[in-house]
Design an enzyme around this catalytic site. Structure first.
Site, PDB file in Angstrom:
ATOM      1  N   ASP A 156     -11.064 -10.703   1.273  1.00  0.00           N
ATOM      2  CA  ASP A 156      -9.644 -10.385   0.943  1.00  0.00           C
ATOM      3  C   ASP A 156      -9.271 -10.762   2.575  1.00  0.00           C
ATOM      4  O   ASP A 156      -8.903 -10.078   3.409  1.00  0.00           O
ATOM      5  CB  ASP A 156      -9.212  -8.675   0.598  1.00  0.00           C
ATOM      6  CG  ASP A 156      -9.241  -8.527  -0.282  1.00  0.00           C
ATOM      7  OD1 ASP A 156      -9.913  -8.852  -1.093  1.00  0.00           O
ATOM      8  OD2 ASP A 156      -9.105  -7.446  -1.356  1.00  0.00           O
ATOM      9  N   LYS A 219      -3.032 -12.170  -2.933  1.00  0.00           N
ATOM     10  CA  LYS A 219      -2.263 -10.009  -2.604  1.00  0.00           C
ATOM     11  C   LYS A 219      -0.773 -10.711  -2.040  1.00  0.00           C
ATOM     12  O   LYS A 219      -0.798 -11.358  -1.130  1.00  0.00           O
ATOM     13  CB  LYS A 219      -3.670 -10.153  -2.530  1.00  0.00           C
ATOM     14  CG  LYS A 219      -3.931  -8.593  -1.788  1.00  0.00           C
ATOM     15  CD  LYS A 219      -5.299  -8.228  -0.943  1.00  0.00           C
ATOM     16  CE  LYS A 219      -5.246  -6.617  -1.132  1.00  0.00           C
ATOM     17  NZ  LYS A 219      -6.551  -6.268  -0.728  1.00  0.00           N
ATOM     18  N   LYS A 255      -2.915  -9.512  -7.073  1.00  0.00           N
ATOM     19  CA  LYS A 255      -3.128  -8.624  -6.768  1.00  0.00           C
ATOM     20  C   LYS A 255      -1.985  -7.693  -6.415  1.00  0.00           C
ATOM     21  O   LYS A 255      -2.160  -8.243  -4.835  1.00  0.00           O
ATOM     22  CB  LYS A 255      -4.638  -8.538  -5.894  1.00  0.00           C
ATOM     23  CG  LYS A 255      -4.759  -7.197  -5.454  1.00  0.00           C
ATOM     24  CD  LYS A 255      -6.358  -7.240  -4.727  1.00  0.00           C
ATOM     25  CE  LYS A 255      -6.716  -5.651  -4.127  1.00  0.00           C
ATOM     26  NZ  LYS A 255      -8.036  -5.438  -3.128  1.00  0.00           N
TER      27      LYS A 255
END
Lengths: 319, 523
Positions: A156, A219, A255
């Site tokens: 991430d 995300k 996400k």
């Protein structure tokens, strides 16, 4: 429509459209997903699905191997065994699934790897000088490489918001490309930190840029900046994913992270995913929740649906 | 290698094992005590089903028979005639209501005149305001009852009657209540006076809201009223009569005479009515104008429309889609200012239509009482037949037809949303008002062409402009011949904003300061 042009690593240029977003209408549309009434069975499916979509997260300065191990144990079996025995008598009981991934800081990856060995649960590591991203690019790459070497299966990363606001889009783009390269087999989630991008126009631009640069997931947030994930921001990103899919045939995951604490909110998000992108995205392969407190609420709601009563908070571990 | 294989085997033998092997491949050194539980039966492609969430009709008490409301009393019609009221969603009966004839209208006008010459006409603005505030508050208190009744009677989604019709109706009373004691400031330096007895005829698309638009300013200005609701949807107006009683409004200030066309005609023809306010179709509007022309009555008309929604290539596309959907499918398209003509810049036509189709396929048509429903029932059979007829005619004209496959209840009057693409300005589906969920789409190349096409109509009620470029929005909005222009939104209403049309869409304005003028004499 204006656009931003960036150089591709292998030569050639691509243009990233400046796709304008109207804030008022976007907010209105996003709020419409919160008033749906859902069939009981669909709600149950959604609650189970949400557990399997959860990236159970701990990102604290005070994280220790012990804390990470506890979180991993919870991720594998979210419900304590003794309780499971009791609730298994409930009508229509189904086993509570494990979460999709455990999300930790780079230094905690080896501990998570150990704790999750053989479980098939993904190990997501935040990287690239999370949460600020204010670090030299070579060192960011080194960090990513180390994480992957240690066993992280998902990375991430954060984008360089400073460069984005300066208009140095090429730098933002190059970083994502380089990180993707360093990821190898690991999946790349690109955190836009929408709370710092501020406008929906920026969110749309950054989403498209990340997808062009090789993101597997986009995300919303690090969880360290307020606001974190919101319904409208997620809607903008989902629509970007939809348009990108129409244009390239590639399915990019989404996400939202931070601020999703209740099962009700999770169901609202799933309604939105379903209406914007369709059922293909209702899978942990293409949609995740970055959350920690959400898990317990999902479980409590499942028990409530099955038994008709709420269990008290302490019955589940508070990791 | 062997170890890895063993791990795999172990994992697969166990029930519902995970398919994800990535992590297992990389770390398979420890003995495995735990494994990921993957219990889901939900595979990609699961159906996310919405559940019916019907609003209960138990909150309303529909009487078997409704009389006329004259002088604060329920009066039997002279003719003794009652007609059946139908729920368009189920075709079931919602009781009967009285048909007023010219004698009933005369009674009502006399009651209104008596109140005007008596207590109400002499009352101070401050005191009139009190009554209006009271009505507004009672409307809010009984909002649920009104919303349910409106949906049962007219077939509109409960979502809309609950969130739009009723709150807006209350807002109009609140807004105008504030004006009641400030009329001297409406036209500073001028003296204003009330007119007298106002005859008001309202349509079936927003029954309570239209009643509020008409009653609130008229009362604030000190007039008295004879209101004739549409024969398709009399219930909320009759409930409003109860509210007037509850608010203690003096007798005769508000009189409600239900009935059909002839009842309205009797009201228009009555010699002692000082003003006629009509909202409805252009044909009837023209007829009323003819009849009023020989008298000393004042007249305002709010009639039909064929409003254009102009989408430029530099618009926020996804939000413009929402605006177009809301513009034409709100209230099943039974909206005089519905954005029934979509003008989209040629360069984005294909993308836009594709997105529009996708969005339309998610619209839910069905039981209006269900809180999930986006498009309810067509208001009544006659309108339902008219829509079907116009759609069939347009298909013959050769426009490209699209209608998503949506489930529609078998009983009741339901029409799935649809559009005609590649239309031209001469097509009847582009020129004639459908008053249903039917959109016509045309393209343009330049702002000039967009304006020319938008103005190429006998109507001029509303228009929408979609562009993220502010200067263009202002330039185009200024050139459009329509009473209401929305920029980057559509169908947003507010009591402070005047509403009314150019050309055959009528004259006079309702709402805002301008909405008071038709109910005042300015000296």
């Amino acid at each position: 429509m204006t656009s931003v042009t960036v150089k591709m690593p292998g030569g050639g240029r691509i243009s990233i459209p400046h796709f304008p977003i109207d804030m008022v209408n976007a907010n209105e549309r996003a709020s419409s997903f919160t008033t749906r009434s859902i069939k009981k069975q669909s709600k149950m499916d959604a609650l189970y699905l949400a557990i399997e979509m959860t990236d159970l997260t701990t990102l604290e300065g005070m994280d220790t191997p012990g804390k990470v191990k506890q979180l991993c144990a919870k991720g594998i079996h979210p419900v304590p065994q003794h309780l499971l025995k009791e609730v298994s008598k409930n009508y229509d009981f189904r086993e509570i699934p494990s979460v999709a991934a455990i999300c930790v800081y780079p230094s905690m990856v080896p501990h998570a790897v150990e704790a999750l060995a053989g479980t098939g649960i993904n190990i997501a590591s935040v990287a690239t000088a999370f949460p600020s991203g204010q670090l030299d690019m070579r060192m960011k790459i080194k960090e990513v490489e180390k994480c992957v070497k240690d066993g992280a299966t998902e990375i991430d990363m954060v984008i360089d918001r400073g460069a984005f606001h300066q208009g140095r889009y090429q730098k933002v783009f190059d970083e994502i490309v380089a990180v993707k390269d360093a990821c190898g087999d690991a999946h790349l989630k690109v955190i836009l930190e929408t709370g710092e991008l501020k406008t929906y126009d920026n969110v749309r631009l950054a989403s498209w840029m990340a997808m062009e640069a090789g993101a597997d997931f986009i995300k919303t947030s690090t969880g360290k900046v307020s606001p974190a994930a919101t319904m409208p921001v997620t809607l903008i990103m989902l629509q970007a994913i939809q348009d990108y899919y129409e244009e390239t045939g590639k399915k990019i995951g989404m996400k939202p992270a931070g601020g999703i604490r209740t099962a009700k909110q999770a169901v609202h998000y799933l309604c939105m995913v379903n209406e914007v992108l369709g059922t293909d995205w209702l899978s942990p392969d293409l949609f995740r929740f970055g959350a920690s407190a959400l898990l317990n609420d999902l479980i409590k709601q499942i028990f409530k649906q099955q038994s008709g009563q709420y269990y008290y908070d302490d019955i589940l571990s508070q990791d | 290698m062997t170890k890895k294989k063993a791990t795999k085997k172990k994992a697969t033998t166990k029930k519902k094992a995970s398919t994800k092997k990535k992590a297992a491949k990389k770390v398979a050194k420890k003995t495995i005590k735990k494994k990921k539980v993957s219990a889901h039966k939900i595979k990609p492609g699961m159906v996310f089903e919405y559940d019916a969430a019907p609003e209960s009709s138990a909150v309303v008490n529909i009487k078997p028979k409704y009389d006329l409301f004259i002088g604060n009393e329920w009066v039997k019609p002279e003719s003794g005639k009652y007609i059946n009221n139908e729920n368009p969603a189920t075709t079931e009966s919602l009781g009967k209501f009285a048909v007023g004839n010219d004698k009933d209208v005369d009674k009502a006008v006399k009651a209104a005149r008596k109140a005007y010459d008596g207590e109400w006409g002499k009352m101070s603005g401050k005191d009139r305001g009190k009554y209006l505030f009271r009505i507004a508050r009672i409307l809010q208190e009984r909002a649920r009852e009104f919303a349910v009744l409106e949906t049962l009677d007219g077939g509109k989604p409960i979502k809309e009657s609950r969130d739009v019709d009723i709150p807006l109706a209350a807002a109009h009373f609140f807004y105008n209540a504030g004006w009641a004691d400030k009329l001297e400031y409406v036209y500073p330096g001028k003296d204003v006076k009330s007119i007298g007895v106002c005859g008001q005829i309202i349509p079936w698309n927003f029954p309570l809201l239209m009643a509020a638009w008409k009653i609130a300013p008229a009362l604030a200005c000190g007039n008295t009223i004879v209101l004739k609701p549409a024969e398709q949807t009399p219930l909320t107006a009759l409930l409003l009569a109860e509210v007037c009683q509850e608010a203690g409004l003096p007798a005769g200030v508000v009189n409600i005479v239900t009935g059909e066309g002839p009842t309205g005609a009797a009201l228009v023809a009555h010699k002692d009515v000082n003003k006629i306010a009509f909202t409805g179709s252009t044909d009837i509007g023209k007829l009323i104008a003819k009849n009023v022309a020989r008298t000393n009555k004042k007249l305002t008309l709010e009639l039909g429309g064929k409003s254009a929604n102009i989408v430029f290539a530099d618009a926020a596309i996804d939000q413009a889609i929402e605006g177009v959907i809301n513009g034409i499918f709100f209230n099943q398209g039974h909206v005089c200012c519905a954005g029934s003509r979509l003008l989209v810049e040629e360069s984005i036509h294909d993308v836009f239509v594709k997105k529009l189709k996708k969005r339309m396929s998610t619209l839910r048509v069905g039981d209006p009482m269900d809180k999930n429903t986006d498009i309810g029932a067509i208001n009544h059979k006659e309108q339902f037949d008219k829509i079907k007829e116009m759609v069939a005619a347009a298909k013959k004209e050769g426009c490209d037809f699209y209608q998503p496959e949506v489930k529609v209840p078998r009983k009741g009057y339901y029409h799935a949303p649809c559009f005609f693409d590649n239309c031209s300005t001469s097509d009847s589906i582009v020129r004639d008002e459908v008053f249903g969920p039917v959109l016509s789409i045309m393209t343009f190349r330049t702002p000039e062409e967009a304006v020319a096409k938008a103005n190429d109509t006998q109507y001029g009620l509303a228009a929408g402009v979609w562009s993220e470029k502010g200067s263009k929005v202002h330039q185009v909005a200024g050139a459009l011949k329509a009473g209401i222009i929305w920029a980057n939104t559509y169908n947003k209403f507010d009591p402070t904003s005047p509403f009314g049309g150019y050309k055959e869409s009528g004259f006079g304005r309702e709402g805002g300061r301008h909405g008071l003028l038709p109910y005042l004499e300015v000296k």
